[in-house]
Design an enzyme around this catalytic site. Structure first.
Site, PDB file in Angstrom:
ATOM      1  N   HIS A 166      36.426  39.038  -2.797  1.00 24.80           N
ATOM      2  CA  HIS A 166      37.100  39.617  -3.959  1.00 24.80           C
ATOM      3  C   HIS A 166      36.688  38.870  -5.228  1.00 24.80           C
ATOM      4  O   HIS A 166      36.772  37.654  -5.280  1.00 24.80           O
ATOM      5  CB  HIS A 166      38.618  39.536  -3.796  1.00 24.80           C
ATOM      6  CG  HIS A 166      39.171  40.623  -2.917  1.00 24.80           C
ATOM      7  ND1 HIS A 166      40.399  41.180  -3.096  1.00 24.80           N
ATOM      8  CD2 HIS A 166      38.623  41.266  -1.861  1.00 24.80           C
ATOM      9  CE1 HIS A 166      40.601  42.123  -2.184  1.00 24.80           C
ATOM     10  NE2 HIS A 166      39.542  42.172  -1.417  1.00 24.80           N
TER      11      HIS A 166
ATOM     12  N   TYR B  10      49.173  41.691  -8.608  1.00 23.63           N
ATOM     13  CA  TYR B  10      50.397  40.909  -8.750  1.00 23.63           C
ATOM     14  C   TYR B  10      51.201  41.566  -9.877  1.00 23.63           C
ATOM     15  O   TYR B  10      50.710  41.643 -11.003  1.00 23.63           O
ATOM     16  CB  TYR B  10      50.085  39.473  -9.160  1.00 23.63           C
ATOM     17  CG  TYR B  10      49.454  38.613  -8.073  1.00 23.63           C
ATOM     18  CD1 TYR B  10      48.086  38.663  -7.813  1.00 23.63           C
ATOM     19  CD2 TYR B  10      50.231  37.725  -7.335  1.00 23.63           C
ATOM     20  CE1 TYR B  10      47.510  37.855  -6.834  1.00 23.63           C
ATOM     21  CE2 TYR B  10      49.666  36.911  -6.348  1.00 23.63           C
ATOM     22  CZ  TYR B  10      48.309  36.983  -6.109  1.00 23.63           C
ATOM     23  OH  TYR B  10      47.746  36.178  -5.140  1.00 23.63           O
TER      24      TYR B  10
ATOM     25  N   PRO C 100      54.187  31.216  -2.046  1.00 26.49           N
ATOM     26  CA  PRO C 100      52.928  31.906  -1.755  1.00 26.49           C
ATOM     27  C   PRO C 100      52.264  32.615  -2.938  1.00 26.49           C
ATOM     28  O   PRO C 100      51.189  33.189  -2.788  1.00 26.49           O
ATOM     29  CB  PRO C 100      53.330  32.937  -0.689  1.00 26.49           C
ATOM     30  CG  PRO C 100      54.792  33.149  -0.895  1.00 26.49           C
ATOM     31  CD  PRO C 100      55.344  31.876  -1.431  1.00 26.49           C
TER      32      PRO C 100
ATOM     33  N   LYS D   5      48.014  29.629  -1.825  1.00 33.20           N
ATOM     34  CA  LYS D   5      47.406  28.304  -1.669  1.00 33.20           C
ATOM     35  C   LYS D   5      47.732  27.564  -0.372  1.00 33.20           C
ATOM     36  O   LYS D   5      47.090  26.549  -0.074  1.00 33.20           O
ATOM     37  CB  LYS D   5      47.847  27.402  -2.845  1.00 33.20           C
ATOM     38  CG  LYS D   5      47.290  27.823  -4.173  1.00 33.20           C
ATOM     39  CD  LYS D   5      45.796  27.608  -4.209  1.00 33.20           C
ATOM     40  CE  LYS D   5      45.148  28.176  -5.422  1.00 33.20           C
ATOM     41  NZ  LYS D   5      43.777  28.585  -5.218  1.00 33.20           N
TER      42      LYS D   5
ATOM     43  N   TYR E 280      42.749  29.756  -9.144  1.00 33.85           N
ATOM     44  CA  TYR E 280      42.865  30.746  -8.062  1.00 33.85           C
ATOM     45  C   TYR E 280      41.704  30.625  -7.073  1.00 33.85           C
ATOM     46  O   TYR E 280      41.912  30.663  -5.861  1.00 33.85           O
ATOM     47  CB  TYR E 280      42.942  32.170  -8.643  1.00 33.85           C
ATOM     48  CG  TYR E 280      43.527  33.162  -7.664  1.00 33.85           C
ATOM     49  CD1 TYR E 280      44.877  33.497  -7.687  1.00 33.85           C
ATOM     50  CD2 TYR E 280      42.735  33.767  -6.694  1.00 33.85           C
ATOM     51  CE1 TYR E 280      45.428  34.391  -6.779  1.00 33.85           C
ATOM     52  CE2 TYR E 280      43.270  34.656  -5.774  1.00 33.85           C
ATOM     53  CZ  TYR E 280      44.619  34.962  -5.821  1.00 33.85           C
ATOM     54  OH  TYR E 280      45.148  35.848  -4.913  1.00 33.85           O
TER      55      TYR E 280
HETATM   56  C1  PHB Z   1      48.562  37.939   1.543  1.00 31.16           C
HETATM   57  O1  PHB Z   1      47.669  38.798   1.610  1.00 31.16           O
HETATM   58  O2  PHB Z   1      49.293  37.702   2.513  1.00 31.16           O
HETATM   59  C2  PHB Z   1      48.783  37.196   0.273  1.00 31.16           C
HETATM   60  C3  PHB Z   1      47.903  37.387  -0.773  1.00 31.16           C
HETATM   61  C4  PHB Z   1      48.103  36.712  -1.954  1.00 31.16           C
HETATM   62  C5  PHB Z   1      49.178  35.861  -2.093  1.00 31.16           C
HETATM   63  C6  PHB Z   1      50.051  35.652  -1.029  1.00 31.16           C
HETATM   64  C7  PHB Z   1      49.848  36.327   0.161  1.00 31.16           C
HETATM   65  O3  PHB Z   1      49.381  35.227  -3.261  1.00 31.16           O
END
Ligand code: PHB
Ligand code: APR
Length: 392
Positions: A72, A200, A293, A297, A385
């Site tokens: 990505h 997000y 989460p 990380k 990130y």
């Molecule tokens: C996930 O795909 O489980 C996931 C992706 C991004 C995050 C947290 C979890 O910030």
């Protein structure tokens, strides 16, 4: 039973450490409380930093990751109904992240340990650590029998509820903690991802995240109350909340639905313990720190800890140098606090706080607008990130 490094826990931290040590000719035994299928099937996060991908590939466990991992090059931040993209390669000198479930990483590491004749004992629960200052012993039990594992060093990779951290005297251990007033309700669904990249979202109703595991499986999260019971959330209510929170002003957003394969609620906390070493015991991964989460990380931080530890142990066994072991805690914590800050910041910017008034929400929107429009701020987000450089 005897080994050089006794490792408690077969999560990403314990398994990768055992693998990296074996590549350097250092013997280890991994003790894991749960059965192997349980360890493999737990649904966990799925975004690998560039450095995590690199070490898995370099150490020979990246074959399936290279084929099946989804690279990505950016994420979208959605706020006030407007989506803005952060482009990783142009902001970080060509870096990216890879979507590949923690489950898959675990499967690959277990397969590599098995192929190399590595010792990973499942359903083996460590219950007491002894002689940490000299010749450490891990007491464990398997199938109702008590055993001892004698080792030179112990790696406590046994997560938050394990025994390693609890074996450090209280007057030495300092705990830093923040509990957030919300949780994540996560679903894994048999539905093709609705967007090529992660989204997000900060919506008036609360946070949402659209993520994925593969071209046919999506992973979605919504902010919920930490006291919520899963039963209160019907599948329909979850999909509708996701649709409302991921809606955008300028174009329709069609969220594909499918059978929900897994559903769970995860509380959110930041937690750091200092120091990460006591005598001959080294903590790594969730045993030493937990991040919310929102920055993806958790697993990456576990991986950077064990890369530092594997290097320190190999410097000791190969050159007799204890410098790396002595510097382990400080080196890890330097990175841990930066990642703790980033995860806290992403969390604060994207969630709805129950105590917040309109002023607080306006500040979040201003922060998001600035973060997605200033080149300096975009760079800050992107470089965190994809993962800060790791100095070994
Ligand atoms: C996930 O795909 O489980 C996931 C992706 C991004 C995050 C947290 C979890 O910030
Ligand atoms: N004896 C043996 N094994 C134990 C004991 C014990 N007393 N206590 C805990 N364990 C095992 C658990 O069963 C678990 O499998 O330790 C393992 C720890 O693994 P993880 O929880 O995966 O922790 P870690 O390797 O540090 O990885 C951190 O995993 O939890 C996610 O989000 C987190 O992505 C992060 C990553």
């Amino acid at each position: 039973m005897k080994t050089q490094v006794g490792i408690i826990g077969a999560g990403p931290a314990g398994l990768l450490l055992s693998h990296l040590l074996a590549l350097r000719g250092i013997d280890s035994v991994v003790l894991e409380h749960h059965p192997q299928p349980y360890v493999i099937n737990r649904v966990r996060a799925g975004v690998l930093e560039q450095g995590t991908v690199d070490i898995l590939k370099e150490s020979g466990v990246g074959e399936r990751l290279s084929k099946e991992g989804l690279e990505h090059h950016g994420i979208e931040l959605l706020f006030g109904g407007i989506a803005r993209r952060i482009d990783f390669p142009s902001l970080t000198g060509g870096k990216a992240v890879t979507v590949y479930g923690q489950r898959e990483v675990i499967k690959d590491l277990i397969a590599a340990r098995e192929a190399a004749g590595g010792k990973v004992l499942f359903e083996a629960k460590a219950y007491k650590l002894e002689n940490l200052h000299d010749k450490p012993i891990i007491h464990f039990e398997q199938a109702g029998q008590a055993y001892q594992l004698n080792c030179d060093y112990i790696a406590g990779c046994d997560s938050f509820h394990g025994i390693a951290r609890k074996s450090i005297p209280n007057d030495i251990l300092k705990v830093y903690e923040r509990i957030y007033p919300f949780a994540w309700l996560g679903i894994l669904a048999e539905a093709a991802p609705s967007s090529p990249e992660l989204i997000y979202a900060n919506s008036a109703e609360g946070f949402a995240l659209h993520s994925m595991r593969s071209p046919s499986i999506s992973r979605n999260y919504i902010q919920c109350d930490p006291q919520d019971k899963l039963e209160r959330w019907t599948d329909e209510a979850i999909w509708e909340a996701l649709e409302r929170r991921l809606a955008r002003n300028d174009s329709p957003f069609k969220l594909s639905r499918g059978e929900i394969l897994e559903k769970s609620i995860t509380p959110m906390r930041s937690f750091v313990t200092e120091p990460m070493r006591y005598e001959r015991l080294f903590l790594a991964g969730d045993a030493a720190h937990i991040v919310p989460p929102t920055g993806a990380k958790g697993m990456n931080l576990a991986v950077s800890d064990v890369r530092i530890l594997a290097k320190a142990l190999s410097d000791f066994y190969q050159e007799g140098s204890e410098e790396g072991l002595n510097g382990y805690s400080e080196k890890c914590l330097n990175r841990v606090w930066k990642v703790t800050r980033f995860s806290w910041w992403m969390t604060s910017m994207l969630h709805k706080y129950p105590e917040d008034d309109d002023f607080g929400h306006k500040l979040q929107l201003a922060q998001l607008d600035y973060t997605t429009s200033s080149l300096a701020a975009q760079t800050t987000l992107a470089e965190n990130y994809v993962g800060l450089d790791l100095e070994l």
